[in-house]
Design a protein around this motif. Structure first.
Motif, PDB file in Angstrom:
ATOM      1  N   ILE A   1      37.838  90.994  75.220  1.00  0.00           N
ATOM      2  CA  ILE A   1      36.944  90.107  75.982  1.00  0.00           C
ATOM      3  C   ILE A   1      37.578  88.724  76.108  1.00  0.00           C
ATOM      4  O   ILE A   1      37.591  88.124  77.189  1.00  0.00           O
ATOM      5  CB  ILE A   1      35.557  90.008  75.297  1.00  0.00           C
ATOM      6  CG1 ILE A   1      34.797  91.316  75.461  1.00  0.00           C
ATOM      7  CG2 ILE A   1      34.744  88.829  75.861  1.00  0.00           C
ATOM      8  CD1 ILE A   1      33.486  91.395  74.690  1.00  0.00           C
TER       9      ILE A   1
ATOM     10  N   ARG B   1      40.088  87.869  82.595  1.00  0.00           N
ATOM     11  CA  ARG B   1      40.245  86.892  83.676  1.00  0.00           C
ATOM     12  C   ARG B   1      39.701  87.464  84.986  1.00  0.00           C
ATOM     13  O   ARG B   1      40.201  87.157  86.071  1.00  0.00           O
ATOM     14  CB  ARG B   1      41.734  86.530  83.864  1.00  0.00           C
ATOM     15  CG  ARG B   1      42.403  86.003  82.602  1.00  0.00           C
ATOM     16  CD  ARG B   1      43.855  85.613  82.837  1.00  0.00           C
ATOM     17  NE  ARG B   1      43.988  84.495  83.742  1.00  0.00           N
ATOM     18  CZ  ARG B   1      43.879  83.217  83.396  1.00  0.00           C
ATOM     19  NH1 ARG B   1      43.650  82.901  82.137  1.00  0.00           N
ATOM     20  NH2 ARG B   1      44.010  82.266  84.287  1.00  0.00           N
ATOM     21  N   ALA B   2      38.656  88.281  84.881  1.00  0.00           N
ATOM     22  CA  ALA B   2      38.190  89.030  86.055  1.00  0.00           C
ATOM     23  C   ALA B   2      37.443  88.189  87.094  1.00  0.00           C
ATOM     24  O   ALA B   2      37.329  88.611  88.239  1.00  0.00           O
ATOM     25  CB  ALA B   2      37.312  90.204  85.608  1.00  0.00           C
ATOM     26  N   CYS B   3      36.903  87.037  86.703  1.00  0.00           N
ATOM     27  CA  CYS B   3      36.115  86.233  87.650  1.00  0.00           C
ATOM     28  C   CYS B   3      36.856  84.935  87.981  1.00  0.00           C
ATOM     29  O   CYS B   3      36.851  83.997  87.168  1.00  0.00           O
ATOM     30  CB  CYS B   3      34.753  85.875  87.046  1.00  0.00           C
ATOM     31  SG  CYS B   3      33.812  87.288  86.489  1.00  0.00           S
TER      32      CYS B   3
ATOM     33  N   LEU C   1      35.015  81.516  87.467  1.00  0.00           N
ATOM     34  CA  LEU C   1      34.708  81.175  86.076  1.00  0.00           C
ATOM     35  C   LEU C   1      35.974  80.876  85.278  1.00  0.00           C
ATOM     36  O   LEU C   1      35.971  80.000  84.402  1.00  0.00           O
ATOM     37  CB  LEU C   1      33.907  82.297  85.409  1.00  0.00           C
ATOM     38  CG  LEU C   1      32.538  82.562  86.029  1.00  0.00           C
ATOM     39  CD1 LEU C   1      31.745  83.556  85.203  1.00  0.00           C
ATOM     40  CD2 LEU C   1      31.743  81.269  86.199  1.00  0.00           C
TER      41      LEU C   1
ATOM     42  N   ARG D   1      36.168  77.326  83.435  1.00  0.00           N
ATOM     43  CA  ARG D   1      36.275  77.224  81.969  1.00  0.00           C
ATOM     44  C   ARG D   1      37.570  76.503  81.590  1.00  0.00           C
ATOM     45  O   ARG D   1      37.612  75.728  80.634  1.00  0.00           O
ATOM     46  CB  ARG D   1      36.189  78.617  81.324  1.00  0.00           C
ATOM     47  CG  ARG D   1      37.462  79.451  81.447  1.00  0.00           C
ATOM     48  CD  ARG D   1      37.317  80.923  81.088  1.00  0.00           C
ATOM     49  NE  ARG D   1      38.654  81.491  80.951  1.00  0.00           N
ATOM     50  CZ  ARG D   1      38.977  82.747  81.109  1.00  0.00           C
ATOM     51  NH1 ARG D   1      38.054  83.644  81.399  1.00  0.00           N
ATOM     52  NH2 ARG D   1      40.211  83.158  80.949  1.00  0.00           N
TER      53      ARG D   1
ATOM     54  N   PRO E   1      36.899  83.351  77.521  1.00  0.00           N
ATOM     55  CA  PRO E   1      35.617  84.041  77.322  1.00  0.00           C
ATOM     56  C   PRO E   1      35.239  84.006  75.841  1.00  0.00           C
ATOM     57  O   PRO E   1      36.106  84.026  74.968  1.00  0.00           O
ATOM     58  CB  PRO E   1      35.915  85.474  77.769  1.00  0.00           C
ATOM     59  CG  PRO E   1      37.117  85.376  78.646  1.00  0.00           C
ATOM     60  CD  PRO E   1      37.929  84.235  78.109  1.00  0.00           C
TER      61      PRO E   1
ATOM     62  N   CYS F   1      31.819  83.883  80.052  1.00  0.00           N
ATOM     63  CA  CYS F   1      32.499  82.624  80.355  1.00  0.00           C
ATOM     64  C   CYS F   1      31.473  81.578  80.769  1.00  0.00           C
ATOM     65  O   CYS F   1      30.473  81.902  81.417  1.00  0.00           O
ATOM     66  CB  CYS F   1      33.494  82.801  81.501  1.00  0.00           C
ATOM     67  SG  CYS F   1      34.895  83.814  81.045  1.00  0.00           S
TER      68      CYS F   1
ATOM     69  N   THR G   1      30.105  91.788  87.135  1.00  0.00           N
ATOM     70  CA  THR G   1      31.496  92.002  86.696  1.00  0.00           C
ATOM     71  C   THR G   1      31.581  91.959  85.175  1.00  0.00           C
ATOM     72  O   THR G   1      32.355  92.695  84.559  1.00  0.00           O
ATOM     73  CB  THR G   1      32.414  90.912  87.299  1.00  0.00           C
ATOM     74  OG1 THR G   1      32.272  90.945  88.719  1.00  0.00           O
ATOM     75  CG2 THR G   1      33.873  91.134  86.928  1.00  0.00           C
ATOM     76  N   CYS G   2      30.773  91.096  84.562  1.00  0.00           N
ATOM     77  CA  CYS G   2      30.839  90.941  83.103  1.00  0.00           C
ATOM     78  C   CYS G   2      30.020  91.990  82.355  1.00  0.00           C
ATOM     79  O   CYS G   2      30.233  92.215  81.167  1.00  0.00           O
ATOM     80  CB  CYS G   2      30.376  89.535  82.711  1.00  0.00           C
ATOM     81  SG  CYS G   2      31.069  88.986  81.143  1.00  0.00           S
TER      82      CYS G   2
ATOM     83  N   TRP H   1      31.265  94.513  79.560  1.00  0.00           N
ATOM     84  CA  TRP H   1      31.574  94.033  78.195  1.00  0.00           C
ATOM     85  C   TRP H   1      30.347  94.151  77.312  1.00  0.00           C
ATOM     86  O   TRP H   1      30.421  94.574  76.162  1.00  0.00           O
ATOM     87  CB  TRP H   1      32.051  92.570  78.232  1.00  0.00           C
ATOM     88  CG  TRP H   1      33.404  92.342  78.831  1.00  0.00           C
ATOM     89  CD1 TRP H   1      33.709  91.436  79.800  1.00  0.00           C
ATOM     90  CD2 TRP H   1      34.648  92.976  78.486  1.00  0.00           C
ATOM     91  NE1 TRP H   1      35.055  91.474  80.085  1.00  0.00           N
ATOM     92  CE2 TRP H   1      35.647  92.411  79.300  1.00  0.00           C
ATOM     93  CE3 TRP H   1      34.996  93.980  77.582  1.00  0.00           C
ATOM     94  CZ2 TRP H   1      36.990  92.803  79.223  1.00  0.00           C
ATOM     95  CZ3 TRP H   1      36.334  94.379  77.503  1.00  0.00           C
ATOM     96  CH2 TRP H   1      37.301  93.796  78.322  1.00  0.00           C
TER      97      TRP H   1
HETATM   98  S1  SF4 Z   1      32.604  86.222  82.929  1.00  0.00           S
HETATM   99 FE1  SF4 Z   1      33.065  88.139  81.893  1.00  0.00          FE
HETATM  100  S2  SF4 Z   1      34.086  89.421  83.415  1.00  0.00           S
HETATM  101 FE2  SF4 Z   1      34.125  87.297  84.190  1.00  0.00          FE
HETATM  102  S3  SF4 Z   1      36.105  86.467  83.466  1.00  0.00           S
HETATM  103 FE3  SF4 Z   1      34.574  85.955  81.934  1.00  0.00          FE
HETATM  104  S4  SF4 Z   1      34.653  87.625  80.424  1.00  0.00           S
HETATM  105 FE4  SF4 Z   1      35.682  88.342  82.294  1.00  0.00          FE
END
Ligand code: SF4
Length: 230
Positions: free
Chosen positions: A10, A14-16, A19, A23, A43, A117, A131-132, A135
């Motif tokens: 987690i 870096r999927a978003c 964010l 961050r 995250p 994030c 997307t999150c 997790w």
């Molecule tokens: S919000 Fe969740 S899915 Fe999006 S980058 Fe952060 S950890 Fe990854």
């Protein structure tokens, strides 16, 4: 996958794009009071033992709280209120949470957020939330053997629970979904965790008296009962 492995994965996500940019820019700019500190800027994984009977589900890390310290609800006023209540409830070994190495340990309790994030204005987009979500689903799957109750801090977390519930437990959520409220309780079946609503520990709620320490104590007393910890 172990919980430690999940936490590590987690923290590297870096999927978003929005964010990730936010961050990292907060971590680079910093707030004046924390100018000398190295921000986490990644995250924020869940915190607490893997055999938790009680879970606390929040919205997302705070820009200068979890995003600074690397531990959820750590280093901001929301966390001060939450961990003081957990300590009074016997679920935390100390009433304060200031940094990842402050010695804080939780008993029977795991804390995590629906979005990992820090989002601008504490508002993730629906796409970022979705997307999150995997997790959270993986984390719930890992603690499923002991998990008995989930305390949802606010309506966002309450809503985020149902996809996790359906994914992990294979049950269809109630329709219509039970509405969020402070003290609201949703129980689908005896073999799935109860969902208990609590106003979010944000300053907006705690400074205005909408959420008081007494109200939090009542929620955690009820949560302990439901988790078989009372
Ligand atoms: S919000 Fe969740 S899915 Fe999006 S980058 Fe952060 S950890 Fe990854």
């Amino acid at each position: 996958m172990t919980l430690a492995e999940l936490d590590r994965r987690i923290s590297e996500c870096r999927a978003c794009p929005r964010l990730v940019a936010w961050r990292e820019s907060v971590a680079a700019t910093r707030r004046a009071a924390f100018r000398d500190q190295e921000y986490w800027g990644r995250p924020v994984p869940g915190f607490g033992p893997g055999d938790a009977r009680l879970a606390i589900l929040g919205l997302a890390p705070a820009a200068h709280g979890g995003n600074r310290t690397g531990r959820i609800f750590t280093g901001d006023r929301s966390g001060d209120v939450l961990f003081a209540a957990l300590h009074r409830a016997g679920l935390a070994n100390q009433p304060t949470s200031v940094s990842r190495d402050d010695g804080l340990a939780l008993r029977d309790t795991r804390i995590f957020a629906a979005v990992r994030c820090a989002p601008p204005d504490n508002k993730p987009t629906p796409e970022e939330r979705d997307t999150c979500a995997p997790w959270l689903h993986r984390e719930v799957e890992l603690i499923r053997p002991t998990l008995r109750v989930v305390v949802a801090l606010g309506a966002f977390a309450w809503a985020a629970w149902w996809p996790a519930f359906s994914r992990v437990y294979g049950h269809r959520p109630p329709s219509p979904r039970p509405p969020f409220g402070h003290g609201a309780l949703a129980r689908v079946s005896d073999d799935t965790p109860a969902l208990l609503g609590c106003y979010h520990v944000s300053q907006q709620n705690t400074f205005t008296g909408r959420l008081t320490p007494t109200m939090l104590d009542a929620v955690f007393a009820r949560a302990k009962e439901l988790a078989g910890l009372a």
